[in-house]
Design a protein around this motif. Structure first.
Motif, short mmCIF file in Angstrom:
data_model
loop_
_atom_site.label_atom_id
_atom_site.label_comp_id
_atom_site.label_asym_id
_atom_site.label_seq_id
_atom_site.Cartn_x
_atom_site.Cartn_y
_atom_site.Cartn_z
N ARG A 198 -26.49 -7.72 -38.65
CA ARG A 198 -27.40 -8.39 -37.72
C ARG A 198 -27.21 -7.92 -36.29
O ARG A 198 -28.15 -7.94 -35.49
CB ARG A 198 -27.23 -9.90 -37.80
CG ARG A 198 -27.85 -10.51 -39.03
CD ARG A 198 -27.99 -12.02 -38.86
NE ARG A 198 -27.63 -12.72 -40.07
CZ ARG A 198 -28.43 -12.90 -41.10
NH1 ARG A 198 -29.64 -12.39 -41.07
NH2 ARG A 198 -28.02 -13.55 -42.17
N ALA A 199 -26.02 -7.51 -35.93
CA ALA A 199 -25.79 -6.95 -34.60
C ALA A 199 -26.07 -5.46 -34.58
O ALA A 199 -26.55 -4.93 -33.56
CB ALA A 199 -24.36 -7.21 -34.17
N ALA A 200 -25.81 -4.76 -35.69
CA ALA A 200 -25.95 -3.30 -35.72
C ALA A 200 -27.40 -2.88 -35.53
O ALA A 200 -27.68 -1.90 -34.84
CB ALA A 200 -25.42 -2.76 -37.05
N VAL A 201 -28.35 -3.59 -36.14
CA VAL A 201 -29.75 -3.17 -36.07
C VAL A 201 -30.30 -3.25 -34.64
O VAL A 201 -30.87 -2.27 -34.15
CB VAL A 201 -30.62 -3.99 -37.05
CG1 VAL A 201 -32.10 -3.70 -36.84
CG2 VAL A 201 -30.23 -3.66 -38.49
N PRO A 202 -30.14 -4.36 -33.91
CA PRO A 202 -30.62 -4.36 -32.51
C PRO A 202 -29.85 -3.39 -31.62
O PRO A 202 -30.43 -2.80 -30.70
CB PRO A 202 -30.44 -5.80 -32.06
CG PRO A 202 -29.56 -6.45 -33.05
CD PRO A 202 -29.73 -5.72 -34.33
N MET A 203 -28.54 -3.19 -31.86
CA MET A 203 -27.79 -2.22 -31.07
C MET A 203 -28.33 -0.82 -31.29
O MET A 203 -28.52 -0.04 -30.34
CB MET A 203 -26.31 -2.27 -31.45
CG MET A 203 -25.56 -3.46 -30.88
SD MET A 203 -23.90 -3.57 -31.56
CE MET A 203 -23.29 -1.94 -31.19
N LEU A 204 -28.59 -0.48 -32.55
CA LEU A 204 -29.15 0.83 -32.86
C LEU A 204 -30.52 0.99 -32.23
O LEU A 204 -30.87 2.08 -31.74
CB LEU A 204 -29.23 1.00 -34.38
CG LEU A 204 -29.76 2.34 -34.88
CD1 LEU A 204 -28.85 3.49 -34.44
CD2 LEU A 204 -29.88 2.32 -36.40
N THR A 205 -31.31 -0.07 -32.22
CA THR A 205 -32.63 -0.02 -31.60
C THR A 205 -32.53 0.31 -30.12
O THR A 205 -33.33 1.09 -29.58
CB THR A 205 -33.35 -1.36 -31.79
OG1 THR A 205 -33.50 -1.62 -33.20
CG2 THR A 205 -34.73 -1.35 -31.15
N LEU A 206 -31.55 -0.25 -29.43
CA LEU A 206 -31.36 0.04 -28.01
C LEU A 206 -31.03 1.51 -27.78
O LEU A 206 -31.55 2.13 -26.85
CB LEU A 206 -30.24 -0.85 -27.45
CG LEU A 206 -30.60 -2.32 -27.23
CD1 LEU A 206 -29.34 -3.14 -26.98
CD2 LEU A 206 -31.58 -2.47 -26.07
N THR A 207 -30.15 2.07 -28.61
CA THR A 207 -29.80 3.48 -28.44
C THR A 207 -30.99 4.39 -28.74
O THR A 207 -31.19 5.41 -28.08
CB THR A 207 -28.61 3.88 -29.33
OG1 THR A 207 -28.97 3.75 -30.71
CG2 THR A 207 -27.40 3.01 -29.04
N GLN A 208 -31.79 4.01 -29.73
CA GLN A 208 -32.96 4.82 -30.09
C GLN A 208 -34.07 4.72 -29.05
O GLN A 208 -34.88 5.63 -28.91
CB GLN A 208 -33.48 4.39 -31.45
CG GLN A 208 -32.55 4.75 -32.60
CD GLN A 208 -33.09 4.25 -33.92
OE1 GLN A 208 -33.58 3.14 -34.04
NE2 GLN A 208 -33.01 5.08 -34.93
N LEU A 209 -34.10 3.61 -28.33
CA LEU A 209 -35.13 3.42 -27.31
C LEU A 209 -35.05 4.52 -26.26
O LEU A 209 -36.06 5.14 -25.90
CB LEU A 209 -34.95 2.04 -26.66
CG LEU A 209 -36.10 1.53 -25.80
CD1 LEU A 209 -37.31 1.23 -26.66
CD2 LEU A 209 -35.67 0.28 -25.05
N ALA A 210 -33.85 4.79 -25.77
CA ALA A 210 -33.68 5.83 -24.76
C ALA A 210 -33.97 7.20 -25.34
O ALA A 210 -34.63 8.04 -24.70
CB ALA A 210 -32.25 5.77 -24.20
#
Length: 243
Positions: A44-56
């Motif tokens: 549950r934490a990994a998916v939003p964290m990964l989304t943040l890195t992919q955003l940039a």
């Protein structure tokens, strides 16, 4: 979340190494990073964290190739991706964690099988990208990244070089922004998740840059094989290990 800020060092090292490896092997970095982030922080934490890195990452690729964007494809993709990303983001906050982790394990195995067995696709019609976007939005919201499964559709549409890189990145960017909005309205995008995602973004971008610098000096086949072996092992562990 099972990890704390003390895991930033190992997570940054993993983000750099796997982003570098994905750039060399031409394989989706999000798919590679997700099992590592899941092991360190929980799904549950990994998916939003990964989304943040992919955003940039996706934002920079879309901007650098903005002159070659295929806006018709982006619009049709978004029509399916945005509502399904909203649904997937809401589901992630409430779905049973054990079931999600097993689903992630299956997804990793399917990714490897798809790369090995994927059929030759006909050029997709105008409506096809709405369906591709819908599947991508739902899968990405639940599993972080489904790029290896959707990329062949962009290639089958005749996109090459800058048009492919920019259009695919722009589609992903719209999807990631939608996901972050949904995560933020729920309980997934906590202050700690936001901080960790932002801290890990430079390591991911640096790894991608280093990978591009070494591209062509190393054997692509060997790297892809190692990556696929790692994905299969991670997938089996996620499926078989008790939660």
């Amino acid at each position: 979340m099972t990890g704390t800020l003390t895991t930033v060092g190992p997570a940054s090292a993993a983000a750099f190494a796997l982003a570098w490896l994905s750039a060399v092997a031409r394989f989706g970095g999000g798919v590679l990073l997700l099992p590592v982030f899941t092991g360190l922080f929980g799904l549950r934490a990994a998916v939003p964290m990964l989304t943040l890195t992919q955003l940039a990452s996706n934002g920079s690729r879309a901007w650098l190739n903005r002159g070659e964007l295929r806006r018709g494809i982006i619009g049709r993709f978004a029509a399916g991706a945005v509502p399904c990303a909203v649904a997937g983001g809401l589901l992630l906050a409430h779905a049973p964690l054990a079931g999600l982790q097993r689903l992630l394990g299956v997804f990793l195995l399917v990714t490897v099988a798809w790369r090995r067995l994927r059929p030759r696709l006909r050029p997709p019609g105008p409506r096809a990208f709405t369906a591709v976007g819908a599947a991508s939005g739902l899968g990405s919201a639940l599993l972080g990244s489904v790029g290896p499964l959707t990329a062949p559709f962009f290639l089958a549409a005749g996109l090459t070089r800058s048009a492919y890189i920019g259009t695919e990145a722009a589609c992903a960017l719209l999807m990631h922004v939608t996901k972050l909005v949904v995560y933020g309205t729920g309980t997934l995008l906590t202050g700690q998740v936001l901080l960790l995602g932002l801290v890990l973004t430079p390591a991911t971008l640096a790894g991608a840059w280093a990978g591009r610098a070494t591209l062509g000096r190393l054997s692509d086949r060997l790297f892809v094989l190692l990556v696929e072996i790692g994905l299969v092992a991670a997938g089996m562990l996620l499926i078989l290990l008790p939660r």
